[in-house]
Design an enzyme around this catalytic site. Structure first.
Site, PDB file in Angstrom:
ATOM      1  N   PRO A  52       0.827  -1.197   0.000  1.00 35.93           N
ATOM      2  CA  PRO A  52       0.000   0.000   0.000  1.00 35.93           C
ATOM      3  C   PRO A  52       0.859   1.244   0.000  1.00 35.93           C
ATOM      4  O   PRO A  52       1.713   1.420   0.854  1.00 35.93           O
ATOM      5  CB  PRO A  52      -0.782  -0.114   1.300  1.00 35.93           C
ATOM      6  N   GLU A  53       0.607   2.069  -0.950  1.00 34.65           N
ATOM      7  CA  GLU A  53       1.211   3.399  -0.963  1.00 34.65           C
ATOM      8  C   GLU A  53       0.125   4.365  -0.493  1.00 34.65           C
ATOM      9  O   GLU A  53      -0.950   3.947  -0.062  1.00 34.65           O
ATOM     10  CB  GLU A  53       1.718   3.732  -2.370  1.00 34.65           C
TER      11      GLU A  53
END
Length: 284
Positions: A2-3
């Site tokens: 996850p960014e």
DNA sequence: CTTGGGACCTGTGAGC
DNA sequence: TGCTCACAGGTCCCAA
């Protein structure tokens, strides 16, 4: 995994089930994430009301009425899923079976169940006094939020000046700008026509300035799309994000460059142990 | 100070 | 089918 866009999507999914609500129960199945869970976490959370759910970079921050803030990071493979609890008085409606890597399960008053699942256990949680959350070692060194006011063209020009590392590495450096990761850096560099191999300090200032709106655009588009789902990532309702369908270069080695008029072919290379995807014809 | 490399941990898909 | 290897949305720590 996850960014920033994925974490923001998770936050948006959690707000309606957590904000203003009390934590009814907490079960810890596995305390050894990237670092051990904080001592007594379950007891410190139970009974507390969630005042507000914030995000800083790739961290989720839940401010509690106990005066503490819960810090959550999803690492590479972390997910947070929300399920509705059995409705009282109705025929028994079972919760979904506990998953293999459901490390922390939080029951919210009113019935929602929030589950933190993380196969690789690179994620983490910590609990700190809310008034000192920003000073937490994990957060203190972070650069500005790319969608916030502290991030602008002059700032980025100043930060990249003199850097000899490739611009790919510079944009992944969370002290320069907080929240970009491997996918979105590749996408931003393609949109701006800058090669990931180019030394950060040797990009002409006008081109550096163009990075700023490109970063904002890519992140905003990805948030609007619910993030990118490659393997592990899901929205809190279990749905996939769909920004991966809009990738121009990431994970597209061998495909034709999507830039209009460009006849290049997307290439994969490795920088600092991580894949970079770019078009050698139009990224310089 | 900056930069690069390895470590952390599990799962999956490709190739033999 | 089963094995081995490469690789995966991140970050930390250490050596040069």
């Amino acid at each position: 995994m996850p960014e920033l866009p994925e974490v923001e999507t998770v936050r948006l999914g959690l707000v309606p089930v957590m904000e203003g609500r009390r934590i009814a129960a907490v079960r810890v199945n596995r305390p050894d994430l990237r670092r051990p869970l904080p001592a007594g976490m379950a007891d410190r959370l139970t009974g507390a009301r969630v005042l507000r759910l914030n995000r800083r970079s790739k961290y989720l921050l839940a401010d509690l009425d106990s005066g503490e803030t819960l810090i959550v990071h999803l690492g590479m493979s972390g997910r947070i899923l929300v399920a509705g609890a059995p409705r009282p008085g109705l025929f028994h409606h079972p919760q979904p079976a506990a998953g293999r890597h459901d490390h922390v399960v939080i029951d919210i008053e009113g019935g929602a169940r929030v589950t933190f699942n993380d196969a690789r256990r690179f994620g983490l949680m910590d609990l700190v006094a809310s008034d000192r959350a920003e000073a937490h070692p994990l957060l203190a060194g972070l650069g500005p939020e790319p969608l916030g006011n502290g991030f602008d063209e002059d700032y980025l020009v100043a930060r990249l000046a003199g850097r000899r590392s490739p611009v790919k590495a510079a944009l992944l450096d969370q002290t320069v700008v907080a929240g970009l990761g491997n996918i979105y850096v590749s996408e931003v560099l393609h949109r701006t026509g800058i090669s990931p191999l180019r030394q950060a300090g040797r990009i002409a200032a006008p081109r550096v300035r163009r990075l700023v709106p490109a970063i904002r655009e890519v992140l905003a588009e990805a948030i609007a799309a619910g993030g990118s789902s490659l393997r592990d990532y899901r929205q809190t309702d279990g749905e996939l994000g769909y920004f991966q369908h809009r990738f121009r270069v990431y994970d597209r080695a061998g495909a034709p460059c999507p830039r209009p008029g460009c006849s290049g072919t997307i290439r994969r290379t490795v920088q600092a142990g991580r894949s970079s995807f770019y078009c050698p014809a139009c990224q310089r």
